[in-house]
Structures are given as C-alpha cells and as structure tokens.
Design a protein around this motif. Structure first.
Motif, PDB file in Angstrom:
ATOM      1  N   SER A  23       0.814  -1.220   0.000  1.00 51.24           N
ATOM      2  CA  SER A  23       0.000   0.000   0.000  1.00 51.24           C
ATOM      3  C   SER A  23       0.849   1.272   0.000  1.00 51.24           C
ATOM      4  O   SER A  23       0.331   2.365   0.227  1.00 51.24           O
ATOM      5  CB  SER A  23      -0.944   0.003   1.201  1.00 51.24           C
ATOM      6  OG  SER A  23      -0.195  -0.039   2.391  1.00 51.24           O
ATOM      7  N   ASP A  24       2.145   1.150  -0.301  1.00 47.75           N
ATOM      8  CA  ASP A  24       2.997   2.341  -0.412  1.00 47.75           C
ATOM      9  C   ASP A  24       2.404   3.287  -1.461  1.00 47.75           C
ATOM     10  O   ASP A  24       1.910   2.838  -2.495  1.00 47.75           O
ATOM     11  CB  ASP A  24       4.407   1.897  -0.831  1.00 47.75           C
ATOM     12  CG  ASP A  24       5.420   3.020  -0.727  1.00 47.75           C
ATOM     13  OD1 ASP A  24       6.229   2.992   0.216  1.00 47.75           O
ATOM     14  OD2 ASP A  24       5.397   3.945  -1.597  1.00 47.75           O
ATOM     15  N   GLY A  39      -0.635  -2.580   6.016  1.00 50.99           N
ATOM     16  CA  GLY A  39       0.085  -2.160   4.809  1.00 50.99           C
ATOM     17  C   GLY A  39      -0.061  -3.120   3.637  1.00 50.99           C
ATOM     18  O   GLY A  39       0.450  -2.854   2.554  1.00 50.99           O
ATOM     19  N   THR A  40      -0.748  -4.253   3.860  1.00 45.46           N
ATOM     20  CA  THR A  40      -0.991  -5.165   2.746  1.00 45.46           C
ATOM     21  C   THR A  40      -2.259  -4.728   2.003  1.00 45.46           C
ATOM     22  O   THR A  40      -3.026  -3.897   2.501  1.00 45.46           O
ATOM     23  CB  THR A  40      -1.150  -6.621   3.243  1.00 45.46           C
ATOM     24  OG1 THR A  40      -2.302  -6.710   4.088  1.00 45.46           O
ATOM     25  CG2 THR A  40       0.083  -7.073   4.029  1.00 45.46           C
ATOM     26  N   VAL A  41      -2.451  -5.273   0.808  1.00 47.17           N
ATOM     27  CA  VAL A  41      -3.612  -4.917  -0.020  1.00 47.17           C
ATOM     28  C   VAL A  41      -4.293  -6.213  -0.463  1.00 47.17           C
ATOM     29  O   VAL A  41      -3.628  -7.110  -0.982  1.00 47.17           O
ATOM     30  CB  VAL A  41      -3.178  -4.088  -1.255  1.00 47.17           C
ATOM     31  CG1 VAL A  41      -4.359  -3.852  -2.193  1.00 47.17           C
ATOM     32  CG2 VAL A  41      -2.567  -2.753  -0.826  1.00 47.17           C
ATOM     33  N   SER A  42      -5.614  -6.305  -0.232  1.00 48.18           N
ATOM     34  CA  SER A  42      -6.350  -7.531  -0.556  1.00 48.18           C
ATOM     35  C   SER A  42      -7.454  -7.266  -1.572  1.00 48.18           C
ATOM     36  O   SER A  42      -8.041  -6.187  -1.600  1.00 48.18           O
ATOM     37  CB  SER A  42      -7.000  -8.117   0.704  1.00 48.18           C
ATOM     38  OG  SER A  42      -6.029  -8.453   1.664  1.00 48.18           O
ATOM     39  N   GLY A 140      16.679  -2.507  -7.713  1.00 47.28           N
ATOM     40  CA  GLY A 140      16.869  -1.110  -8.119  1.00 47.28           C
ATOM     41  C   GLY A 140      16.162  -0.189  -7.145  1.00 47.28           C
ATOM     42  O   GLY A 140      16.187  -0.419  -5.938  1.00 47.28           O
ATOM     43  N   GLN A 141      15.540   0.846  -7.676  1.00 48.96           N
ATOM     44  CA  GLN A 141      14.815   1.809  -6.852  1.00 48.96           C
ATOM     45  C   GLN A 141      13.350   1.861  -7.277  1.00 48.96           C
ATOM     46  O   GLN A 141      13.052   1.717  -8.457  1.00 48.96           O
ATOM     47  CB  GLN A 141      15.409   3.223  -7.058  1.00 48.96           C
ATOM     48  CG  GLN A 141      16.854   3.355  -6.627  1.00 48.96           C
ATOM     49  CD  GLN A 141      17.009   3.178  -5.121  1.00 48.96           C
ATOM     50  OE1 GLN A 141      16.216   3.723  -4.355  1.00 48.96           O
ATOM     51  NE2 GLN A 141      18.003   2.419  -4.698  1.00 48.96           N
ATOM     52  N   PHE A 142      12.469   2.118  -6.339  1.00 49.97           N
ATOM     53  CA  PHE A 142      11.071   2.371  -6.700  1.00 49.97           C
ATOM     54  C   PHE A 142      10.926   3.852  -7.030  1.00 49.97           C
ATOM     55  O   PHE A 142      11.544   4.703  -6.379  1.00 49.97           O
ATOM     56  CB  PHE A 142      10.135   1.992  -5.551  1.00 49.97           C
ATOM     57  CG  PHE A 142      10.042   0.502  -5.375  1.00 49.97           C
ATOM     58  CD1 PHE A 142       9.218  -0.245  -6.203  1.00 49.97           C
ATOM     59  CD2 PHE A 142      10.797  -0.153  -4.406  1.00 49.97           C
ATOM     60  CE1 PHE A 142       9.135  -1.625  -6.061  1.00 49.97           C
ATOM     61  CE2 PHE A 142      10.719  -1.526  -4.262  1.00 49.97           C
ATOM     62  CZ  PHE A 142       9.889  -2.271  -5.085  1.00 49.97           C
ATOM     63  N   ALA A 143      10.111   4.164  -8.028  1.00 47.87           N
ATOM     64  CA  ALA A 143       9.928   5.555  -8.462  1.00 47.87           C
ATOM     65  C   ALA A 143       8.447   5.815  -8.704  1.00 47.87           C
ATOM     66  O   ALA A 143       7.658   4.874  -8.812  1.00 47.87           O
ATOM     67  CB  ALA A 143      10.717   5.785  -9.748  1.00 47.87           C
TER      68      ALA A 143
END
Ligand SMILES: *[C@@H]1O[C@H](CO)[C@@H](O)[C@H](O)[C@H]1NC(C)=O
Ligand SMILES: *[C@@H]1O[C@H](CO)[C@@H](O)[C@H](O)[C@H]1NC(C)=O
Ligand SMILES: *[C@@H]1O[C@H](CO)[C@@H](O)[C@H](O)[C@H]1NC(C)=O
Ligand SMILES: *[C@@H]1O[C@H](CO)[C@@H](O)[C@H](O)[C@H]1NC(C)=O
Ligand SMILES: *[C@@H]1O[C@H](CO)[C@@H](O)[C@H](O)[C@H]1NC(C)=O
Length: 400
Positions: A23-24, A39-42, A140-143
């Motif tokens: 959920s970021d 923080g999880t998504v269902s 890598g990186q999240f963007a």
C-alpha cells in the motif's frame, strides 16, 4: 536448471535491494481492493490493477499470498518498455501457502527501467480465494509511476516515441463495469481445435474482454464487478448482482462492505442474459419482447441504476446499458430502461452488442455454438466486437 539459478540470484540480492509495502503511495491500485491496516492490499474481484515503477533494476518481485487451497488467481503483468504501455506481457498463478514455490512471484526480469502493470484476470467464483499483496521488492529503486496513457495511437494524451515531447496529463477517467459471466471473462480463451470446453478459471482472461479493452483504450481506472449466472432481477432467486455490487469482495455476498468512495464517471451494465429465466417465468412474448416479465426487468434495472447513484453519491454517473450478444430478447426491456432512466433524470445510453458474434469464428460444424468462446460465450473475437460496438459510443458521449 538455468532458470532456477537466475531466480535464486534475484531473491538473494533482494536482501540488499529496496522493498516497499503493497500500500505504499508509489504503488497505484485501481479496482475494488482493500488497504489493510498492516500495509498489505487484498482483493478478489477481477480487474484489480497495481502499477509499479522501478529504475536501475534487474527484477521486480512481489510477496503475494492467497486464501485459496490449491491455486489462487491468475495475474497478468505488463511491462511498458517497448514504446507501448502494455507490452511485453506474462501471466502467472498465485501459489497457495505451503507450496514449495513460496510466496514470491517474479513480475519482471530485465535490465534498467520498467513500469509494470499487474492485473487480476480471473473471476473469484473459480475458487481464486482472496489475494493479498504483502510487498514489492527490487534490486533497483522504486519511483513514481508515469501517467496512465490511452493505448490507441494518435490520441493527444499518448506519446510513443523516445525524444518526443511528453503528452499533456490525462484527466482521470473512471469506468465501472457490472455484469454476468460475459463480463466476468468466463470462457473467453477457447483452445484451438477443442470440440467443447468449460472454464474453471483456465479459460478466463479479463484482459481480453470488452471491459479491459475499453479500459486500456481510454487509459481509464477501472473496476469490474461480475459473477457468472447472475441477474439484475430478485426473481432469479438467491444472491444477484445488486447484492454483490455492495461488496468489497465477492466472498462478502450481500454484506455491504464496499465504501463507495471511488466514484466512477461511467458505469457499463451488461445484464439480461440470465434474467431471461425470470422474465420467461413471469411472462413475455419472445417475439416482441413485451410482457409483465420484461416490465419487471426494466423496473429493476432502473432501480439498480438509481441505487448506484445513491451509493456513490454521484447523480451524474453516465450509464451505458448493453444488449446482446448471447440473447436479443431483453433488448426491448433494456431500451425501455434507458427511456425510463432518462425521464427520471439519469444519464443513460444504449450500446448495441447484439451482432458481436455475427462475424466471430464459430467452432461447431453447424455453427450451433453461438459465439467463439467456450459454452456459447463470446471469445476473443466476440469480445473484440463488443468493444468495437462500445468505444465509439463511449467516446462520443463522454468526449474522451
Ligand atoms: C507465505 O506467507 C504466509 C503468510 O504470510 C506465511 O505463513 C508463510 O510462512 C509464507 N510461506 C513462505 C514459503 O514464505
Ligand atoms: C499514483 O498514486 C499517487 C498517490 O496516491 C498519486 O498522487 C498519483 O497521482 C498516482 N499516479 C498515477 C499515475 O495515477
Ligand atoms: C406475440 O406477439 C406477436 C406479434 O404481435 C403475435 O403475433 C403473437 O400472437 C404473440 N404471441 C403470444 C403467445 O401472445
Ligand atoms: C435498491 O436499494 C434498495 C435499498 O437498499 C434495495 O432494497 C433494493 O433491493 C435495491 N434494488 C436494486 C435493483 O438494486
Ligand atoms: C441477435 O441479433 C443479431 C443481429 O442484430 C444477430 O446477428 C444475432 O444472431 C442475434 N442473436 C441471437 C442469439 O439471436
């Protein structure tokens, strides 16, 4: 052996890579899903979509768990790295807890940047269970995600070629589709040469239905709530689409768990095929499509539309009611529903899909199998023709 080695290296380096919860805010979710406090998504409804962007990466993986016992749902991952937002593509099943495959699914393996779109393509009635995304992992990186773009070339919101100026941001377009097995992607993928076939989740592929094609074409945020065998009419007996419509999950049945905070601009309703059971029982002339059974179908359809505007607190939802392609008798009742809805101040427009199977490639030697999918359902061609009937109407009505 080679594949095993590659995956193991990927998982080991995950320890040193980046990890975000499902959920970021960097993950964009659409469709009916629930953000859990941990923080999880269902989700269990089909068409639920997550978009994730990674840079300087060799993989994107996700930790995904399911309540299903033998296999969970099937997901489709698209990678926007070949000048097209939805290509190339892979599909995979979510493995249940306790399988040697574990909870980690590889969504993308490659080199550099990738905008990855993950879609749920199987309807929950096939024992998919509830799927929960725990986290996304990369080396890598999240963007931040690039903007959603329509998939059709020539649209002013689409820019395909490296170096061309970025397109203007696409205003949000939101489509919800309500339907029965046709919309639930049941029986869409008929194996070549199969004399007969059923579904069970294996022939389902929401991404090849009219609903997904519309969604992709318009670059829309989409929600699809559909259950095979269901009606709009109470008289069909048992839970029907007005019941499931109130649930955040299919498993909730008639328990109204959905918060109705995401408001659609467009609602496409493709119901009627199964209502014929109740319409016929109450009474109808199948030549004219008139009679007390059809009047009841019309009344309940209009009531369902009114209820949707109340639940969403959005009186100006633009409804599109479809007719066909598995039966044509309810056309009369659907046209009447549009007229009654308009008199009641709702926005409603017909999409005539009755001829969508007319040019589809049938399989039975005598063409008795109605449409190109399994068990008389529209297949890939039938759905494409449904989409072809729908997009010009939606485009001109909405100015999209
Ligand atoms: C999968 O996830 C479940 C629930 O979080 C956990 O109990 C289980 O240990 C995990 N299994 C593997 C193989 O990681
Ligand atoms: C993704 O989600 C974030 C946070 O909710 C939002 O600010 C952003 O506009 C979304 N991006 C796209 C491309 O939809
Ligand atoms: C159905 O309508 C047609 C056309 O009006 C009429 O000829 C026919 O008799 C009707 N059928 C029944 C069973 O009433
Ligand atoms: C409309 O909403 C009312 C009140 O919640 C409910 O009783 C009725 O069954 C709904 N009808 C339809 C067709 O959605
Ligand atoms: C419905 O009507 C269309 C023409 O509008 C026709 O092609 C199709 O075969 C009809 N379908 C059925 C099930 O009668």
């Amino acid at each position: 052996m080679f594949v095993v080695v590659v995956v193991t290296v990927g998982l080991l380096s995950a320890v040193h890579g980046a990890k975000i919860s499902a959920s970021d805010p960097l993950v964009n979710w659409t469709g009916r899903h629930v953000d859990n406090p941990d923080g999880t998504v269902s989700f269990d409804w089909l068409s639920v979509t997550a978009r994730v962007h990674v840079t300087g990466a060799s993989y994107l993986a996700a930790t995904i768990v399911t309540t299903a016992n033998d296999r969970g749902t099937r997901l489709k991952a698209y990678v926007a790295n070949q000048n097209f937002p939805l290509y190339p593509q892979v599909q995979f099943w979510v493995s249940p807890n306790g399988t040697p495959a574990g909870n980690t699914s590889m969504l993308w393996l490659g080199h550099g940047d990738a905008a990855v779109t993950i879609e749920n393509i199987v309807a929950p009635q096939y024992g998919t269970g509830v799927t929960t995304f725990v986290s996304f992992e990369t080396d890598g990186q999240f963007a931040a995600n690039p903007p959603l773009v329509p998939t059709i070339p020539g649209d002013k919101y689409t820019s395909r070629h490296p170096g061309s100026p970025p397109p203007p941001p696409l205003p949000a377009r939101r489509i919800e589709t309500i339907g029965d097995s046709i919309t639930a992607a049941t029986n869409v993928v008929r194996p070549e040469g199969a004399g007969s076939c059923g579904d069970g989740g294996y022939q389902s592929d929401w991404s090849q239905t009219y609903s997904a094609l519309l969604c992709h074409r318009f670059g829309a945020e989409c929600s699809t709530v559909a259950v095979g065998g269901k009606c709009v009419m109470r008289e069909c007996g048992g839970l029907q689409m007005p019941d499931y419509f109130t649930g955040a999950f299919y498993k909730d049945g008639a328990t109204p768990t959905f918060d109705f905070k995401w408001q659609p601009d467009v609602m496409v309703i493709d119901l009627g095929t199964n209502d014929m059971r109740a319409i016929t029982k109450i009474g109808v002339n199948t030549t004219t499509g008139e009679g007390p059974g059809m009047d009841r179908f019309t009344e309940e359809t209009v009531q369902f539309m009114k209820n949707a505007t109340i639940l969403y607190k959005k009186p100006d939802i633009q409804f599109f009611l479809t007719s066909g392609p598995m039966e044509n008798t309810t056309y009369t009742g659907t046209v009447a529903a549009i007229n009654q809805a308009k008199s009641a101040g709702l926005k409603a427009t017909l999409i005539d899909m009755r001829a969508a199977c007319a040019s589809a490639r049938l399989h039975a030697p005598d063409d008795s199998d109605q449409c190109d999918g399994c068990a008389g359902h529209p297949g890939i061609q039938g759905h494409y023709e449904m989409y072809e009937a729908a997009w010009p109407v939606i485009k001109s009505t909405m100015g999209w």
